[in-house]
Design a protein around this motif. Structure first.
Motif, PDB file in Angstrom:
ATOM      1  N   GLY A 123      17.128   3.253  -6.239  1.00 28.33           N
ATOM      2  CA  GLY A 123      15.753   3.635  -5.925  1.00 28.33           C
ATOM      3  C   GLY A 123      15.119   2.759  -4.871  1.00 28.33           C
ATOM      4  O   GLY A 123      13.890   2.622  -4.841  1.00 28.33           O
ATOM      5  N   SER A 124      15.943   2.153  -3.996  1.00 33.81           N
ATOM      6  CA  SER A 124      15.401   1.210  -3.012  1.00 33.81           C
ATOM      7  C   SER A 124      16.008   1.441  -1.640  1.00 33.81           C
ATOM      8  O   SER A 124      17.052   2.085  -1.492  1.00 33.81           O
ATOM      9  CB  SER A 124      15.701  -0.233  -3.451  1.00 33.81           C
ATOM     10  N   ASP A 125      15.326   0.923  -0.612  1.00 33.80           N
ATOM     11  CA  ASP A 125      15.913   0.794   0.718  1.00 33.80           C
ATOM     12  C   ASP A 125      15.589  -0.601   1.234  1.00 33.80           C
ATOM     13  O   ASP A 125      15.352  -1.524   0.443  1.00 33.80           O
ATOM     14  CB  ASP A 125      15.479   1.926   1.655  1.00 33.80           C
ATOM     15  N   LEU A 126      15.548  -0.801   2.546  1.00 31.12           N
ATOM     16  CA  LEU A 126      15.411  -2.142   3.096  1.00 31.12           C
ATOM     17  C   LEU A 126      13.977  -2.655   3.115  1.00 31.12           C
ATOM     18  O   LEU A 126      13.746  -3.807   3.493  1.00 31.12           O
ATOM     19  CB  LEU A 126      15.990  -2.188   4.517  1.00 31.12           C
ATOM     20  N   PHE A 127      13.016  -1.833   2.732  1.00 28.63           N
ATOM     21  CA  PHE A 127      11.639  -2.285   2.644  1.00 28.63           C
ATOM     22  C   PHE A 127      11.186  -2.113   1.200  1.00 28.63           C
ATOM     23  O   PHE A 127      11.934  -1.631   0.350  1.00 28.63           O
ATOM     24  CB  PHE A 127      10.756  -1.509   3.615  1.00 28.63           C
ATOM     25  N   GLU A 128       9.964  -2.520   0.927  1.00 29.58           N
ATOM     26  CA  GLU A 128       9.421  -2.425  -0.428  1.00 29.58           C
ATOM     27  C   GLU A 128       8.316  -1.373  -0.433  1.00 29.58           C
ATOM     28  O   GLU A 128       7.425  -1.403   0.403  1.00 29.58           O
ATOM     29  CB  GLU A 128       8.879  -3.792  -0.864  1.00 29.58           C
ATOM     30  N   TRP A 129       8.428  -0.419  -1.375  1.00 31.69           N
ATOM     31  CA  TRP A 129       7.465   0.677  -1.471  1.00 31.69           C
ATOM     32  C   TRP A 129       6.781   0.590  -2.829  1.00 31.69           C
ATOM     33  O   TRP A 129       7.426   0.791  -3.868  1.00 31.69           O
ATOM     34  CB  TRP A 129       8.191   2.016  -1.290  1.00 31.69           C
ATOM     35  N   SER A 144      12.444   3.780   5.722  1.00 32.84           N
ATOM     36  CA  SER A 144      11.330   4.728   5.778  1.00 32.84           C
ATOM     37  C   SER A 144      11.185   5.516   4.481  1.00 32.84           C
ATOM     38  O   SER A 144      10.577   6.580   4.471  1.00 32.84           O
ATOM     39  CB  SER A 144      11.521   5.689   6.959  1.00 32.84           C
ATOM     40  N   ALA A 145      11.748   4.993   3.383  1.00 30.45           N
ATOM     41  CA  ALA A 145      11.617   5.572   2.038  1.00 30.45           C
ATOM     42  C   ALA A 145      12.268   6.938   1.907  1.00 30.45           C
ATOM     43  O   ALA A 145      11.989   7.665   0.956  1.00 30.45           O
ATOM     44  CB  ALA A 145      10.149   5.653   1.611  1.00 30.45           C
ATOM     45  N   GLY A 146      13.167   7.289   2.821  1.00 27.22           N
ATOM     46  CA  GLY A 146      13.820   8.585   2.753  1.00 27.22           C
ATOM     47  C   GLY A 146      14.795   8.737   1.611  1.00 27.22           C
ATOM     48  O   GLY A 146      15.150   9.860   1.244  1.00 27.22           O
ATOM     49  N   ASP A 172      10.570 -14.188   2.350  1.00 22.39           N
ATOM     50  CA  ASP A 172      10.136 -13.379   1.218  1.00 22.39           C
ATOM     51  C   ASP A 172      11.331 -13.219   0.283  1.00 22.39           C
ATOM     52  O   ASP A 172      12.487 -13.404   0.684  1.00 22.39           O
ATOM     53  CB  ASP A 172       9.675 -12.000   1.717  1.00 22.39           C
ATOM     54  N   ALA A 173      11.069 -12.866  -0.953  1.00 23.09           N
ATOM     55  CA  ALA A 173      12.148 -12.571  -1.885  1.00 23.09           C
ATOM     56  C   ALA A 173      12.967 -11.395  -1.376  1.00 23.09           C
ATOM     57  O   ALA A 173      12.414 -10.403  -0.881  1.00 23.09           O
ATOM     58  CB  ALA A 173      11.573 -12.250  -3.261  1.00 23.09           C
ATOM     59  N   LEU A 174      14.283 -11.515  -1.492  1.00 17.56           N
ATOM     60  CA  LEU A 174      15.167 -10.431  -1.101  1.00 17.56           C
ATOM     61  C   LEU A 174      15.374  -9.478  -2.275  1.00 17.56           C
ATOM     62  O   LEU A 174      15.290  -9.869  -3.441  1.00 17.56           O
ATOM     63  CB  LEU A 174      16.513 -10.984  -0.627  1.00 17.56           C
ATOM     64  N   ALA A 223      10.853 -17.121  -2.980  1.00 24.70           N
ATOM     65  CA  ALA A 223       9.691 -16.639  -3.727  1.00 24.70           C
ATOM     66  C   ALA A 223       9.122 -15.379  -3.075  1.00 24.70           C
ATOM     67  O   ALA A 223       9.172 -15.221  -1.851  1.00 24.70           O
ATOM     68  CB  ALA A 223       8.614 -17.727  -3.769  1.00 24.70           C
ATOM     69  N   PRO A 224       8.565 -14.479  -3.874  1.00 22.47           N
ATOM     70  CA  PRO A 224       7.923 -13.295  -3.299  1.00 22.47           C
ATOM     71  C   PRO A 224       6.758 -13.682  -2.397  1.00 22.47           C
ATOM     72  O   PRO A 224       6.067 -14.673  -2.638  1.00 22.47           O
ATOM     73  CB  PRO A 224       7.429 -12.529  -4.533  1.00 22.47           C
ATOM     74  N   ASN A 225       6.556 -12.904  -1.361  1.00 20.87           N
ATOM     75  CA  ASN A 225       5.475 -13.145  -0.399  1.00 20.87           C
ATOM     76  C   ASN A 225       4.731 -11.828  -0.187  1.00 20.87           C
ATOM     77  O   ASN A 225       4.834 -11.201   0.867  1.00 20.87           O
ATOM     78  CB  ASN A 225       6.054 -13.673   0.913  1.00 20.87           C
ATOM     79  N   PRO A 226       3.978 -11.376  -1.190  1.00 17.74           N
ATOM     80  CA  PRO A 226       3.346 -10.051  -1.097  1.00 17.74           C
ATOM     81  C   PRO A 226       2.318  -9.957   0.021  1.00 17.74           C
ATOM     82  O   PRO A 226       2.123  -8.875   0.582  1.00 17.74           O
ATOM     83  CB  PRO A 226       2.701  -9.864  -2.472  1.00 17.74           C
ATOM     84  N   ALA A 227       1.654 -11.061   0.369  1.00 20.08           N
ATOM     85  CA  ALA A 227       0.647 -10.999   1.432  1.00 20.08           C
ATOM     86  C   ALA A 227       1.306 -10.690   2.776  1.00 20.08           C
ATOM     87  O   ALA A 227       0.821  -9.844   3.546  1.00 20.08           O
ATOM     88  CB  ALA A 227      -0.120 -12.321   1.501  1.00 20.08           C
ATOM     89  N   ALA A 228       2.421 -11.365   3.082  1.00 22.70           N
ATOM     90  CA  ALA A 228       3.124 -11.090   4.332  1.00 22.70           C
ATOM     91  C   ALA A 228       3.679  -9.672   4.330  1.00 22.70           C
ATOM     92  O   ALA A 228       3.621  -8.964   5.344  1.00 22.70           O
ATOM     93  CB  ALA A 228       4.250 -12.104   4.535  1.00 22.70           C
ATOM     94  N   ARG A 229       4.194  -9.241   3.202  1.00 22.95           N
ATOM     95  CA  ARG A 229       4.757  -7.898   3.107  1.00 22.95           C
ATOM     96  C   ARG A 229       3.682  -6.847   3.370  1.00 22.95           C
ATOM     97  O   ARG A 229       3.912  -5.844   4.070  1.00 22.95           O
ATOM     98  CB  ARG A 229       5.360  -7.711   1.715  1.00 22.95           C
ATOM     99  N   ALA A 230       2.492  -7.073   2.819  1.00 23.68           N
ATOM    100  CA  ALA A 230       1.392  -6.126   3.037  1.00 23.68           C
ATOM    101  C   ALA A 230       0.978  -6.095   4.498  1.00 23.68           C
ATOM    102  O   ALA A 230       0.661  -5.025   5.046  1.00 23.68           O
ATOM    103  CB  ALA A 230       0.209  -6.497   2.148  1.00 23.68           C
TER     104      ALA A 230
END
Length: 516
Positions: A28-34, A76-78, A423-425, A445-452
């Protein structure tokens, strides 16, 4: 769900049906976070076109949504479910049938491009269809479903399992009592399924045009700015028959002091981590040592802001060199300085790798892209650079680096801004990393601010490209489609979808744009 899984296992074999939480999360994943992605309910791995049809027929009876998937090397979440769905993993569909006499091959959709190249090598043949750098794991069916920048004319036909489990064969694969050598006989039904991101069916077999291996010549040039580079690239595309052209700029690092190896990303060589073997070649030439923090560039003049790399092909190397010589004159007139052609030689020698899946110090990587008309490419690049300046302070605050890959293999220019940040992989990254890299990079560690911020920046940049007439490959759930189409064409797209998938179960939400 247990009854469905059991029924699928009875038809496909228990080893090829999984409800394991880790396997379902990975599927349920690709190279980005959705943020709205959900794990697969079940992952199935059919081993043939017939088994795929059987599985889809059963899933239709149960009313389940279906998401087709190859290697998942998209951004691209395809291939990412946004609701309950069964993921059809095509990576067991690996048959390869080569007809060297007729310059064609029919391969399973789960065949990797590298496996196909290895099978063709004894025949001194290659696929005429362009393929991605990630072809060591990316699949032939993935390209058919997602598209690549440039032509898809190397695909001659398809076998597709439709939503109701029936099998449609198109193009070369429709011919009876004849080898699969020709795509166009009557309406081009093959084209309808190319680039559909799985909205119309699951690709199971792909017929490909083959071509003889050719000799090559290479050239590389440094430019002081993007405008000069783009002027040369566009004129070369307009007048010189080069097989491949691509350009890179040094990754722009702003405020990345907390990233221990990000200094290496200042070099064009590290940008080429996107191309794996290219990065290794640049590392060797540039003398990157001690984990990538000391950089000495011999293949790029110090003042060069961009490097342009060309490959021309011909029956002999001397014939190919004619194309490079013509390009050399154009590059020189635009202010280019010739440098060692290490990068295009390395990429031709080893075209497939996924070492660029992350940055050299394990940074997350994600691009955004657009394919531009030749006449608007220079203005688009300038507008993108202005957008980077406008976002510069915020990027610096979050330690985000930006670089570009620009390419052309025809009458277009593809521009691909790329973001790197600590960011966390995700499990998909970790699955494909070497053991040593996995040990080094798994604990970030996760970096949600950078990801956003990257998420928002990508929206800004594809908007800039669209304003200059861009189109996109791997539309998925990210790039707008229907809103940019002629109303009649958009209505036709809806009617085709409704005809092939009346209950809307095939990859719901793809082709709708801006994250579905």
């Amino acid at each position: 769900m247990s009854s469905l899984a059991a029924a699928l296992a009875e038809r496909l074999g228990a080893a090829h049906v999984s409800t394991d939480p880790e396997a379902c999360a990975l599927a349920g994943s690709d190279l980005f976070e959705w943020p709205d992605a959900v794990p697969a309910e079940i992952v199935i791995r059919p081993g043939s076109t017939a088994e795929t049809g059987i599985a889809l027929r059963l899933l239709a009876e149960f009313g389940r949504a279906v998401v087709p998937r190859g290697a998942g090397m998209s951004y691209s979440a395809g291939v990412v479910p946004k609701g309950p769905a069964v993921v059809v993993d095509t990576t067991r569909l690996t048959s390869i049938s080569i007809d060297a006499a007729n310059l064609t091959a029919v391969v399973g959709a789960g065949t990797t491009w590298q496996a196909l190249a290895q099978a063709l090598a004894p025949h001194r043949l290659r696929a005429a269809q362009a393929s991605p750098v990630s072809g060591s794991v990316s699949t032939v069916g993935g390209v058919a479903a997602q598209n690549l920048p440039g032509t898809m004319d190397g695909i001659l036909g398809l076998a597709v399992a439709l939503a109701d489990g029936s099998i449609a064969r198109t193009g070369a694969l429709t011919l009876q009592h004849a080898p699969p050598f020709w795509r166009h006989m009557g309406p081009d039904l093959t084209g309808m399924f190319l680039g559909d991101c799985g909205a119309f069916g699951v690709k199971t077999e792909v017929a490909l045009r083959l071509a003889p291996e050719s000799e090559a010549a290479h050239g590389s040039f440094g430019f002081g700015n993007g405008a000069a580079m783009m002027s040369a690239l566009v004129e070369i595309a307009q007048s010189v028959p080069v097989a491949r052209a691509f350009a890179m700029d040094p990754v722009r690092v702003r405020g990345a002091g907390d990233l221990p190896a990000m200094e290496a990303l200042r070099t064009a060589g590290a940008v080429a981590a996107r191309a794996g073997s290219v990065y290794r070649a640049m590392r060797d030439v540039a003398g990157i040592a001690g984990g990538g923090t000391a950089v000495r560039e011999r293949s790029r003049p110090a003042e060069a802001a961009w490097t342009l790399h060309l490959t021309a092909e011909g029956l002999t190397e001397a014939v190919a060199e004619v194309g490079i010589e013509a390009a050399r004159r154009i590059a020189a007139a635009a202010g280019g300085q010739e440098v060692s052609a290490t990068i295009p030689r390395a990429l031709r020698a080893r075209p497939y790798t996924i070492r660029g899946l992350v940055g050299p110090a394990g940074e997350r990587w994600v691009p955004v892209h657009g394919m531009l008309p030749l006449a608007t490419a220079r203005d688009c690049l300038a507008a993108l650079e202005a957008a980077h300046v406008a976002m510069g302070a915020e990027m610096a605050e979050h330690g985000i680096a930006v670089g570009h890959m620009v390419s052309s293999a025809g009458a277009y220019v593809s521009i691909e801004p790329m973001f790197y940040w600590r960011d966390a992989l995700d499990p998909l990254h970790l699955k494909h990393l070497a053991d040593s890299s996995r040990a080094r990079f798994a604990g970030f560690a996760p970096n949600p601010a950078a990801r956003a911020l990257v998420r928002r920046a990508r929206e800004v940049l594809f908007g800039v490209m669209d304003a200059h007439g861009a189109v996109h490959a791997q539309i998925g759930r990210f790039y707008p489609l229907a809103s940019r189409m002629d109303p009649g064409a958009a209505a036709l797209l809806v009617r085709v979808k409704s005809m092939l998938d009346p209950r809307g179960r095939m990859n719901p939400g793809v082709l709708e744009g801006s994250q579905g």
